[in-house]
Design an enzyme around this catalytic site. Structure first.
Site, PDB file in Angstrom:
ATOM      1  N   CYS A   1       0.867  -1.173   0.000  1.00 53.35           N
ATOM      2  CA  CYS A   1       0.000   0.000   0.000  1.00 53.35           C
ATOM      3  C   CYS A   1       0.909   1.229   0.000  1.00 53.35           C
ATOM      4  CB  CYS A   1      -0.848  -0.046   1.276  1.00 53.35           C
ATOM      5  SG  CYS A   1      -1.904   1.378   1.531  1.00 53.35           S
TER       6      CYS A   1
ATOM      7  N   CYS B   1      -1.444   3.713  -6.359  1.00 52.87           N
ATOM      8  CA  CYS B   1      -2.232   3.106  -5.278  1.00 52.87           C
ATOM      9  C   CYS B   1      -2.476   1.676  -5.723  1.00 52.87           C
ATOM     10  CB  CYS B   1      -3.556   3.854  -5.115  1.00 52.87           C
ATOM     11  SG  CYS B   1      -4.754   2.983  -4.082  1.00 52.87           S
TER      12      CYS B   1
HETATM   13  N1  DGL Z   1      -4.029   0.616  -1.512  1.00 53.92           N
HETATM   14  C1  DGL Z   1      -3.632   1.849  -0.928  1.00 53.92           C
HETATM   15  C2  DGL Z   1      -2.451   2.477  -1.646  1.00 53.92           C
HETATM   16  O1  DGL Z   1      -1.710   1.804  -2.325  1.00 53.92           O
HETATM   17  C3  DGL Z   1      -4.594   2.874  -0.484  1.00 53.92           C
HETATM   18  C4  DGL Z   1      -6.032   2.699  -0.471  1.00 53.92           C
HETATM   19  C5  DGL Z   1      -6.736   3.432   0.628  1.00 53.92           C
HETATM   20  O2  DGL Z   1      -6.914   4.664   0.558  1.00 53.92           O
HETATM   21  O3  DGL Z   1      -7.113   2.752   1.580  1.00 53.92           O
HETATM   22  O4  DGL Z   1      -2.208   3.646  -1.528  1.00 53.92           O
END
Ligand code: DGL
Length: 257
Positions: free
Chosen positions: A76, A186
């Site tokens: 993430c 993301c």
């Molecule tokens: N999957 C996350 C990222 O790579 C973020 C998603 C969220 O805002 O929860 O930034």
């Protein structure tokens, strides 16, 4: 913290997005075991404060470390921004792999390309991101575009829904035909890759950090003698703070998109 080369690799995300990274890890190291933890009960992270995200991420990582993970992939970009530096300082001998927007390959993909960077509001407003962008000054034009709603559509597990496409059209239409590359900053966003390209133009180059993170994870494990060399098929355990997301997690692992 007790682990050896047969211990699992933990993969954490705010929800289902990190599955795009898990897919790359599994492809590269199919004989490893994985625990995938999605914190969907607290998603989205990208609109929370840095302190909140840091606390949630540290809690998830420490609990997986206590359970004997040999490495944690923070799958993430948002959680990496908020917590990776802290975790690395607190546990200097442990392997933490983070994700960051793939600006470098995008910047080097052409002569001064126009690069649209799609990410969460937190990732884009962090100093870490500005420092990364500064490294490629003069090489590319970066346009930051936060897309917080897209996370929610993907978290619903209903991929490519009409509402998702309408939202993407609303935010991306001004850039259609006007950018050379797009960075999916993301880990949720590769699940919307097809729809994004349909709007921006099929010849727009797409960059994301998951493959690089998987390769780097393998390298770190190798260096520490922690790779599993057994000839076997690894097991993936899907866990989530929202118990209703387990089925969607498995389905999305096999999503072809
Ligand atoms: N999957 C996350 C990222 O790579 C973020 C998603 C969220 O805002 O929860 O930034």
């Amino acid at each position: 913290m007790k682990y050896n080369n047969q211990s699992p690799i933990a993969v954490v995300d705010s929800g289902l997005g990190g599955i795009t990274v898990l897919r790359k890890l599994y492809k590269l190291m199919p004989n490893e075991d994985y625990i995938y933890f999605g914190d969907s009960a607290n998603a989205p992270y990208g609109i929370k404060t840095k302190e909140e995200i840091k606390n949630l991420t540290v809690k998830a990582c420490e609990s997986l470390m206590e359970r004997g993970a040999k490495a944690v992939v923070i799958a993430c970009n948002t959680a990496t921004s908020a917590a990776a530096a802290y975790l690395r300082e607190k546990y200097p001998d442990f392997i933490f792999i983070g994700l960051e927007p793939a600006l470098k390959p995008a910047a080097l993909s052409g002569e001064y390309p126009r690069v649209l960077v799609l990410a969460t509001p937190l990732t884009l407003k962090e100093e870490k991101f500005d420092n990364l962008m500064a490294r490629f000054e003069g090489k590319a034009e970066f346009i930051k575009l936060p897309a917080p709603e897209l996370v929610k559509f993907i978290e619903s597990g209903n991929l490519d829904s009409e509402e998702e496409i309408a939202y993407l059209e609303e935010i991306l239409a001004p850039y259609a035909g006007k950018v050379d590359a797009v960075v999916l900053g993301c880990t949720h966003f590769p699940f919307a890759r097809k729809s994004i390209l349909k709007i921006l133009g099929e010849n727009v180059l797409v960059f994301e950090g998951s493959k690089g993170a998987a390769k780097y994870c393998k390298l770190c494990l190798e260096e520490k003698g922690l790779l599993n060399y057994e000839d076997r098929e690894g097991v993936i355990s899907f866990e989530n703070s929202d118990g209703n997301k387990i089925e969607a997690s498995k389905r999305m692992f096999y999503y072809k998109g």
